[in-house]
Write an enzyme that holds these catalytic residues in place. Structure first.
Site, mmCIF file in Angstrom:
data_model
loop_
_atom_site.group_PDB
_atom_site.id
_atom_site.type_symbol
_atom_site.label_atom_id
_atom_site.label_comp_id
_atom_site.label_asym_id
_atom_site.label_seq_id
_atom_site.Cartn_x
_atom_site.Cartn_y
_atom_site.Cartn_z
ATOM 1 N N GLY A 53 0.754 -1.309 -0.103
ATOM 2 C CA GLY A 53 -0.030 -0.108 -0.054
ATOM 3 C C GLY A 53 0.756 1.202 0.048
ATOM 4 O O GLY A 53 0.441 2.408 0.293
ATOM 5 N N ASN A 60 -5.113 2.804 -13.175
ATOM 6 C CA ASN A 60 -4.017 1.875 -12.573
ATOM 7 C C ASN A 60 -2.774 2.213 -12.755
ATOM 8 O O ASN A 60 -2.129 3.272 -13.493
ATOM 9 C CB ASN A 60 -4.228 0.606 -13.631
ATOM 10 C CG ASN A 60 -3.228 -0.317 -13.194
ATOM 11 O OD1 ASN A 60 -3.390 -0.764 -11.651
ATOM 12 N ND2 ASN A 60 -2.311 -1.185 -14.049
ATOM 13 N N HIS A 67 1.087 1.297 -12.949
ATOM 14 C CA HIS A 67 1.989 0.138 -13.481
ATOM 15 C C HIS A 67 3.450 0.495 -13.614
ATOM 16 O O HIS A 67 3.690 1.784 -13.909
ATOM 17 C CB HIS A 67 1.634 -0.327 -14.996
ATOM 18 C CG HIS A 67 2.476 -1.575 -15.348
ATOM 19 N ND1 HIS A 67 2.071 -2.891 -14.776
ATOM 20 C CD2 HIS A 67 3.173 -1.840 -16.400
ATOM 21 C CE1 HIS A 67 2.780 -3.571 -15.482
ATOM 22 N NE2 HIS A 67 3.745 -3.042 -16.176
#
Ligand code: GAR
Length: 207
Positions: free
Chosen positions: A12, A108, A110
């Site tokens: 996280g 997202n 990446h």
């Protein structure tokens, strides 16, 4: 003000970067209201609780198909008025129903410069292993929208990071996070919440 749900699976640190950016007032017109984890051991859950953010665990292992998992996530999101989903180290692949219900509203992060070192099987440290094996001298991170193709949605922001001579996966992963991911993910989220990302097919324009 847009409600943001952050999906996590592990440590996280990207969630933490979002929380810290929010505390500094850098997520304009958005608020993290919900954190969803794919497993109960994700340390990201502790970070969320510390920040006073509501959490839920929808365990991927309890569902035998991507579709059933999708349904369970959609049920948990129901009624929360979520305007943006952020995949911040969320390592399960989302199904088509969720992607189409939140079309162009899922971002997202990446850990490579897409279209390199991405797609099925490229996640977490595996990306950096492949980068090191390839011999490239530059890598980086990409914030992008999610569509049905793994890591194939429109790119929002990218940042390059040098690969150095004596790097291993851990050192490179940390440099990519610190120099790229933790910077571009909060920026992309804020741009989205401010309505400053225009999507034209598979390209974006920042306005
Ligand atoms: C991050 O490096 C993120 O880019 C990557 O997993 C890590 C999660 O770290 N995501 C992917 O590989 C997605 N394909 P975090 O839990 O500390 O944010």
């Amino acid at each position: 003000m847009l409600n943001i749900a952050v999906f996590v699976s592990g440590g996280g640190t990207n969630l933490q970067a979002l929380i810290d950016a929010q505390d500094r007032g850098e997520i304009k017109n958005g608020k993290i209201t919900f954190v969803l984890a794919s497993n109960e051991n994700a340390y990201a859950l502790e970070r969320a609780k510390k920040a006073g953010i509501e959490t839920a665990v929808v365990n991927r292992k309890q569902y035998d198909s991507k579709e059933a998992y999708d349904r369970a996530i959609l049920d948990v999101l129901e009624g929360r008025d979520i305007g943006l989903i952020v995949l911040a180290g969320f390592l399960s692949i989302l199904g088509e129903e969720l992607i189409s219900q939140y079309r162009n509203r899922i971002i997202n992060i990446h850990p490579s410069l897409i279209p390199l070192f991405c797609g099925d099987g490229f996640y977490g440290k595996r990306v950096h292993t492949a980068v090191l094996e390839s011999g490239v001298k530059v890598t980086g991170a990409t914030a992008h929208f999610v569509n049905e193709i793994t890591d194939g949605g429109a790119i929002i922001l990218q940042k390059a990071v040098d690969v150095e001579q004596n790097d291993n996966e851990d050192i490179l992963q940390y440099r990519v996070m610190r120099q790229a991911e933790w910077e571009i993910l909060p920026k992309a989220v804020s741009l989205f919440c401010e309505g400053r990302i225009k999507i034209n097919g598979n390209k974006t324009e920042i306005i």
